[in-house]
Design a protein around this motif. Structure first.
Motif, short mmCIF file in Angstrom:
data_model
loop_
_atom_site.label_atom_id
_atom_site.label_comp_id
_atom_site.label_asym_id
_atom_site.label_seq_id
_atom_site.Cartn_x
_atom_site.Cartn_y
_atom_site.Cartn_z
N ASN A 28 0.85 -1.18 0.00
CA ASN A 28 0.00 0.00 0.00
C ASN A 28 0.89 1.24 0.00
O ASN A 28 1.10 1.85 1.05
N ASP A 86 0.43 4.16 -0.65
CA ASP A 86 -0.18 5.36 -0.07
C ASP A 86 0.09 5.43 1.43
O ASP A 86 0.12 6.53 2.00
N ALA A 87 0.30 4.30 2.06
CA ALA A 87 0.58 4.28 3.49
C ALA A 87 1.93 4.92 3.79
O ALA A 87 2.15 5.41 4.89
N SER A 88 2.83 4.92 2.82
CA SER A 88 4.14 5.54 3.04
C SER A 88 4.05 7.05 3.01
O SER A 88 4.98 7.73 3.42
N GLY A 89 2.92 7.60 2.53
CA GLY A 89 2.75 9.05 2.54
C GLY A 89 2.72 9.60 3.95
O GLY A 89 3.04 10.75 4.19
N THR A 90 2.33 8.75 4.90
CA THR A 90 2.32 9.18 6.28
C THR A 90 3.70 9.08 6.91
O THR A 90 3.90 9.54 8.02
#
Length: 163
Positions: free
Chosen positions: A95, A97-101
């Motif tokens: 995922n 997108d989870a690394s965006g956090t």
């Protein structure tokens, strides 16, 4: 019937196997980093550190007394934390997108003298580079699961011997 000496030998064999696996995995990680010049991400470094800690505890346990239950338990705790970190790493890769956090890169944090809490947070949560596809977290997870099985076997052997 298992004789007491056989139990000691079994404990020693399990401990040595644990140490060898830890050594091989950490050595492989160093070969990948320095031999192939692939920079590890924060979570890869954390997994490597936890593997090293688990192996070091096993070495101390072997040198002191392989029959003491505290060493396999401590190794198991390091391995369980390694499993959690490996699963987190795989989740981030699956995922992106989870690394965006995720925060700033670990190298940037260290070079710019960020507080230790920020560096430790990056090592536990991951950074943007942790999302890059790699087989390493899956390999680490399998290694941690094997080591966890060995540590549980050691604890069970010690518990059976005390009965």
């Amino acid at each position: 019937m298992i004789l007491k000496r056989d139990l000691i030998q079994l404990e020693e064999i399990l401990n040595i196997t644990f140490i060898i696996i830890c050594t091989l995995v950490v050595t492989l990680a160093l070969i990948i980093e320095y031999g192939y010049e692939i920079e590890p991400c924060a979570l890869c470094l954390t997994q490597r550190l936890l593997m090293f800690i688990g192996g070091s505890i096993a070495v101390v346990g072997l040198a002191h007394d392989p029959r003491l239950g505290i060493y396999p338990v401590l190794s198991l705790l390091a391995i369980l934390f390694g499993i959690i970190v490996a699963i987190r790493h795989i989740y981030i890769q699956m995922n992106p997108d989870a690394s965006g956090t995720c925060g700033m890169e670990l190298q940037f944090l260290v070079q710019n003298d960020y507080p230790l809490t920020d560096i430790l947070n990056a090592m536990i949560s991951g950074t943007g580079s942790c999302a890059e596809p790699s087989i390493i977290p899956a390999f680490a997870l399998v290694s941690f699961l094997i080591l966890g099985t060995i540590a549980i076997k050691q604890v069970l052997q010690i518990l059976q011997a005390t009965d």
